[in-house]
Write a protein that holds these residues in place. Structure first.
Motif, PDB file in Angstrom:
ATOM      1  N   SER A 106       0.827  -1.209   0.000  1.00 12.06           N
ATOM      2  CA  SER A 106       0.000   0.000   0.000  1.00 12.06           C
ATOM      3  C   SER A 106       0.862   1.261   0.000  1.00 12.06           C
ATOM      4  N   VAL A 107       1.872   1.293   0.866  1.00 10.21           N
ATOM      5  CA  VAL A 107       2.745   2.464   0.926  1.00 10.21           C
ATOM      6  C   VAL A 107       3.591   2.560  -0.335  1.00 10.21           C
ATOM      7  N   GLY A 108       4.055   1.423  -0.860  1.00 11.31           N
ATOM      8  CA  GLY A 108       4.848   1.446  -2.084  1.00 11.31           C
ATOM      9  C   GLY A 108       4.070   1.996  -3.263  1.00 11.31           C
ATOM     10  N   LEU A 109       2.802   1.623  -3.384  1.00 13.52           N
ATOM     11  CA  LEU A 109       1.964   2.181  -4.453  1.00 13.52           C
ATOM     12  C   LEU A 109       1.743   3.674  -4.253  1.00 13.52           C
ATOM     13  N   PHE A 110       1.552   4.073  -3.013  1.00 17.02           N
ATOM     14  CA  PHE A 110       1.353   5.498  -2.740  1.00 17.02           C
ATOM     15  C   PHE A 110       2.598   6.308  -3.081  1.00 17.02           C
ATOM     16  N   VAL A 111       3.762   5.779  -2.735  1.00 18.01           N
ATOM     17  CA  VAL A 111       5.008   6.474  -3.050  1.00 18.01           C
ATOM     18  C   VAL A 111       5.216   6.552  -4.558  1.00 18.01           C
ATOM     19  N   ALA A 112       4.915   5.454  -5.269  1.00 20.50           N
ATOM     20  CA  ALA A 112       5.164   5.410  -6.706  1.00 20.50           C
ATOM     21  C   ALA A 112       4.178   6.246  -7.503  1.00 20.50           C
ATOM     22  N   LEU A 113       2.950   6.384  -7.004  1.00 18.69           N
ATOM     23  CA  LEU A 113       1.897   7.035  -7.788  1.00 18.69           C
ATOM     24  C   LEU A 113       1.556   8.432  -7.317  1.00 18.69           C
ATOM     25  N   VAL A 125      12.020   6.179   3.918  1.00 20.26           N
ATOM     26  CA  VAL A 125      12.267   4.758   3.713  1.00 20.26           C
ATOM     27  C   VAL A 125      13.744   4.505   3.433  1.00 20.26           C
ATOM     28  N   ALA A 126      14.356   5.348   2.612  1.00 18.05           N
ATOM     29  CA  ALA A 126      15.776   5.196   2.298  1.00 18.05           C
ATOM     30  C   ALA A 126      16.650   5.386   3.532  1.00 18.05           C
ATOM     31  N   ALA A 127      16.206   6.215   4.477  1.00 17.31           N
ATOM     32  CA  ALA A 127      17.003   6.460   5.678  1.00 17.31           C
ATOM     33  C   ALA A 127      16.890   5.327   6.691  1.00 17.31           C
ATOM     34  N   ILE A 128      15.706   4.720   6.801  1.00 15.76           N
ATOM     35  CA  ILE A 128      15.491   3.691   7.830  1.00 15.76           C
ATOM     36  C   ILE A 128      15.820   2.295   7.309  1.00 15.76           C
ATOM     37  N   MET A 129      15.745   2.083   6.012  1.00 17.26           N
ATOM     38  CA  MET A 129      15.969   0.759   5.438  1.00 17.26           C
ATOM     39  C   MET A 129      17.305   0.143   5.848  1.00 17.26           C
ATOM     40  N   PRO A 130      18.440   0.863   5.865  1.00 13.49           N
ATOM     41  CA  PRO A 130      19.715   0.210   6.212  1.00 13.49           C
ATOM     42  C   PRO A 130      19.853  -0.160   7.680  1.00 13.49           C
ATOM     43  N   VAL A 131      18.974   0.329   8.546  1.00 15.15           N
ATOM     44  CA  VAL A 131      19.085   0.038   9.976  1.00 15.15           C
ATOM     45  C   VAL A 131      18.767  -1.435  10.213  1.00 15.15           C
ATOM     46  N   PRO A 132      19.645  -2.204  10.869  1.00 17.60           N
ATOM     47  CA  PRO A 132      19.328  -3.613  11.175  1.00 17.60           C
ATOM     48  C   PRO A 132      18.094  -3.687  12.074  1.00 17.60           C
ATOM     49  N   LYS A 133      17.085  -4.376  11.601  1.00 13.07           N
ATOM     50  CA  LYS A 133      15.813  -4.393  12.335  1.00 13.07           C
ATOM     51  C   LYS A 133      15.918  -5.122  13.660  1.00 13.07           C
ATOM     52  N   PRO A 162      11.525  -3.682   2.665  1.00 10.74           N
ATOM     53  CA  PRO A 162      11.825  -4.295   1.370  1.00 10.74           C
ATOM     54  C   PRO A 162      10.618  -4.341   0.439  1.00 10.74           C
ATOM     55  N   THR A 163       9.423  -4.521   1.025  1.00  8.92           N
ATOM     56  CA  THR A 163       8.216  -4.558   0.201  1.00  8.92           C
ATOM     57  C   THR A 163       7.920  -3.194  -0.395  1.00  8.92           C
ATOM     58  N   VAL A 164       8.119  -2.133   0.377  1.00  7.70           N
ATOM     59  CA  VAL A 164       7.919  -0.778  -0.154  1.00  7.70           C
ATOM     60  C   VAL A 164       8.868  -0.524  -1.314  1.00  7.70           C
ATOM     61  N   ILE A 165      10.134  -0.877  -1.142  1.00  4.77           N
ATOM     62  CA  ILE A 165      11.128  -0.609  -2.181  1.00  4.77           C
ATOM     63  C   ILE A 165      10.864  -1.441  -3.428  1.00  4.77           C
ATOM     64  N   SER A 166      10.527  -2.721  -3.267  1.00  3.55           N
ATOM     65  CA  SER A 166      10.254  -3.566  -4.433  1.00  3.55           C
ATOM     66  C   SER A 166       8.999  -3.107  -5.162  1.00  3.55           C
ATOM     67  N   THR A 167       7.972  -2.703  -4.431  1.00  4.26           N
ATOM     68  CA  THR A 167       6.744  -2.215  -5.071  1.00  4.26           C
ATOM     69  C   THR A 167       6.993  -0.895  -5.788  1.00  4.26           C
ATOM     70  N   PHE A 168       7.699  -0.001  -5.126  1.00  2.18           N
ATOM     71  CA  PHE A 168       8.013   1.298  -5.721  1.00  2.18           C
ATOM     72  C   PHE A 168       8.830   1.127  -7.008  1.00  2.18           C
ATOM     73  N   GLY A 169       9.862   0.289  -6.959  1.00  3.52           N
ATOM     74  CA  GLY A 169      10.672   0.052  -8.145  1.00  3.52           C
ATOM     75  C   GLY A 169       9.908  -0.667  -9.243  1.00  3.52           C
ATOM     76  N   ALA A 170       9.024  -1.607  -8.864  1.00  4.88           N
ATOM     77  CA  ALA A 170       8.252  -2.339  -9.867  1.00  4.88           C
ATOM     78  C   ALA A 170       7.300  -1.418 -10.617  1.00  4.88           C
ATOM     79  N   VAL A 171       6.645  -0.531  -9.895  1.00  7.16           N
ATOM     80  CA  VAL A 171       5.725   0.409 -10.553  1.00  7.16           C
ATOM     81  C   VAL A 171       6.493   1.361 -11.455  1.00  7.16           C
ATOM     82  N   ASP A 172       7.647   1.818 -11.013  1.00  8.37           N
ATOM     83  CA  ASP A 172       8.447   2.726 -11.839  1.00  8.37           C
ATOM     84  C   ASP A 172       8.913   2.065 -13.132  1.00  8.37           C
TER      85      ASP A 172
END
Length: 278
Positions: A106-113, A125-133, A162-172
């Motif tokens: 849902s967030v990935g589609l919102f970011v992409a569209l 997302v880019a800032a928090i993604m590298p942080v070890p969960k 990872p789901t946000v990034i993959s969805t965002f990249g897939a839509v792009d």
């Protein structure tokens, strides 16, 4: 003796040669299933493991024999603890991965569209993604307690990014020509998203599921090693503390079977939703 001529003035032999069907060569790098290779590789590894254990090439303290590991698994099954550990882990994994995936798509589609979403959420997302969960697990324990909430939140948080990034990249990466074609035919924004963008992005989104599922299993084990009575991670931690390598290998085998099951289910989903690619 001369060859008979066809109505077009050419020989019948040349016409038959020209009419011979040419085999289709445009396979598009399609792979062919070879089902016997996987069992052979697996049996070969087990045979090498057994030989190493019986010959002394592999010390028993380092790696127990396959028979000892199998016996540990049988004892776990007969004691009734296998289902308790597996069911607890499956519940956490399913809830955390499903919630993180739905929220991430849902967030990935919102970011992409959305221009606003791209400007506001993409940098976050880019800032928090590298942080070890797993490093955030103590914080989740403070927020949600030592129970199920912190474990599910850790898995959800690890799957979400990872789901946000993959969805965002897939839509792009969806072909913009198809989108312009839909606009030229007067399709609404929702119809373009539902009929063009989402189906075009679905292959990359499903591929991202494999990555997010692997991350979810890793975080599941790590979360269960902290304050969990039941779960595969708790079982592996206890076996390691007792230096019971046979039980440790049995726990690793359960995790491997869990990963194979998840990969199989995702593969089935890909074949079902992406059958149009073949």
């Amino acid at each position: 003796m001369t060859e008979p001529l066809s109505p077009h003035g050419t020989s019948a032999r040349s016409d038959s040669a020209a009419a011979k069907p040419v085999p289709f060569r445009g396979g598009g790098f399609r792979t062919s299933p070879i089902p016997w290779i996987s069992p052979v590789v697996f049996i070969g590894l087990i045979a090498f493991w057994h030989w190493g254990s019986t010959s002394g090439f592999i010390p028993a303290l380092v790696l127990p024999s396959p028979g000892e590991s199998l016996q540990a698994f049988i004892n776990l099954f007969q004691s009734g603890l296998l289902w308790l550990h597996v069911s607890a882990s499956l519940q956490r994994l399913v809830i955390g991965w499903t919630a993180g995936t739905i929220l991430g798509i849902s967030v990935g589609l919102f970011v992409a569209l959305s221009s606003i979403g791209r400007a506001a959420i993409a940098p976050l997302v880019a800032a928090i993604m590298p942080v070890p969960k797993i490093a955030l697990l103590p914080l989740f324990i403070i927020w949600f307690g030592i129970g199920e909430g912190s474990k599910v939140a850790t898995i959800l948080f690890g799957v979400f990014f990872p789901t946000v990034i993959s969805t965002f990249g897939a839509v792009d990466n969806v072909d913009r020509t198809l989108i312009r074609m839909g606009q030229s035919f007067g399709l609404s924004w929702s119809s373009i998203v539902r009929k063009i963008i989402f189906p075009g992005a679905l292959p990359a989104i499903l591929s991202g599921f494999r990555i997010s599922a692997s991350i979810a299993i890793i975080l599941l084990v790590a979360a269960e090693m902290i304050g969990a009575q039941y779960g595969i991670g708790a079982y592996v931690l206890l076996a390691g503390s007792l230096m019971a390598t046979d039980q440790l290998i049995a726990g690793v085998a359960i995790l491997s079977a869990l990963g194979l099951t998840v990969s199989y289910l995702i593969g089935r989903a890909e074949r079902y939703f992406l059958g149009w690619r073949t």
